[in-house]
Design a protein around this motif. Sequence first.
Motif, short mmCIF file in Angstrom:
data_model
loop_
_atom_site.label_atom_id
_atom_site.label_comp_id
_atom_site.label_asym_id
_atom_site.label_seq_id
_atom_site.Cartn_x
_atom_site.Cartn_y
_atom_site.Cartn_z
N PHE A 1 11.95 50.24 6.46
CA PHE A 1 11.30 50.30 7.76
C PHE A 1 12.20 49.71 8.82
O PHE A 1 13.12 48.94 8.54
N GLU A 2 11.94 50.10 10.06
CA GLU A 2 12.47 49.42 11.23
C GLU A 2 11.29 48.82 11.99
O GLU A 2 11.02 47.65 11.89
N ASP A 3 10.58 49.68 12.72
CA ASP A 3 9.35 49.23 13.37
C ASP A 3 8.16 49.60 12.48
O ASP A 3 8.22 50.54 11.68
N ILE A 4 7.06 48.87 12.64
CA ILE A 4 5.82 49.15 11.93
C ILE A 4 4.72 49.33 12.96
O ILE A 4 4.51 48.47 13.81
N SER A 5 4.03 50.47 12.89
CA SER A 5 2.93 50.75 13.81
C SER A 5 1.61 50.46 13.10
O SER A 5 1.36 50.99 12.01
N LEU A 6 0.80 49.61 13.72
CA LEU A 6 -0.51 49.26 13.16
C LEU A 6 -1.58 49.45 14.23
O LEU A 6 -1.60 48.75 15.24
N ALA A 7 -2.46 50.41 14.00
CA ALA A 7 -3.61 50.62 14.88
C ALA A 7 -4.72 49.64 14.50
O ALA A 7 -4.67 49.01 13.44
#
Length: 428
Positions: A243-249
């Motif tokens: 991963f680089e960025d992690i998107s969490l809604a």
Amino acid sequence: MNWTRRETLGGGLAALAAAGIPAVAATQNYVLNPASIMTTFGGVQQELLGFNGSLPGPELRAGQNDSLRVRVENGLQDGVLVHWHGLRLPNRMDGVNVLTQDVIPPDRSHDYRFPVPDAGTFWYHSHYLSYDQVSRGLFGPIIIDEQQPPDVDHDFTIQLFDMMTDENGVYDEDTGVEQFAAAGRIGNVITAVVSRDTVQRGDRVRLRLINPSIDRVFDLRINGVEGMIVAFDGMPLGQPRPFEDISLAPGQRCDVIGDVSDEIAFADEDTGQTIGRIVAHGQRQRRTTVIPALPPNPMPQPKGREVKARLLMQGGAGGGNHGGFGTWALNDVSGLPREPLLNVRRGTTARISLYNATAFDHVMHLHGHHFWEISNTGQLGDYRDGTLVPAGGTRDIQCVLDNPGNWMLHCHMLSHQADGMATWLRVT
């Protein structure tokens, strides 16, 4: 109250495993007291809400296949419900008004008891006036340990949270119509609440990331750790993923296992702010072993004929007309409809096509189950309990509906849910 600690539980499980003896399921007992609290947030002393006098609430921890028994003693001046987000549990324990139980009145209590068949990272939160009560602090983590936990030096829980404050830094109670009709109540103060604040360079760590914010999607960059994503929404990946960025809604979780190279910093990509740190000290020899996959949870597999349903997301600022009474609607209905989106027998495989006809993102969360996100090529993707559908986008999900009861399906942007974006499924 004696809180169960991972060190005690993990040590006992490891000893049993080493001796070739299967672990015996236990019942972990907790009491949660939702009430007003005085706490410091954003550098300002203010009155908010919390469980057991803290924001976030205490960590609830158990071993896989244990049972949790939680007494909720309502110290609020309003009603409350507690939902156990992501856990597969009996429907009557789900904590949803109308569908599963009545609201717990002030000065009354309610006992929840349920088994926890899945290891992973979960959380609990108010499910009554949740856009308000969660935004004020009524949430906390649930950690279910694997029977043979991964080889790590430290296990951290990180909760990403934002809050809207006024010019004095105090919680802003002025919820305007524009917040319900647009992206939601996006806070101007953001933080990462970390369960431990120190680490050693060379340590191998597990980072359990939880987004309990009511409306904000976090695009997170983690500095100081080289590792892999090993789970989403409590469910292990078949193969760990770089991963680089992690998107969490809102409502989503992510587990990372990695090796510490320096101070661990959690940065919000949208604002450029560093919102939390774990200070590094000292040095130890770094592991050379690869990061293995977590053991899978025993989930049902698709079989038989697939039933289909279509769910159209409507409304919001700039949206067209719809048949619901609220700002938002699903299939021309605001709020829970009289009839379920699906009414199926236990074990049915369902495919739900999600169409976002609005100008805003929505994260659709299904109670009591997980589902596969289906790729554009028709392949089964990640196994989750919430999926982010971008503005104007579509997403198909596939689910084995094997848990009997009436189950809520709603947008976990809680401002959107509050003003119409909710439906339900019946499994008989």
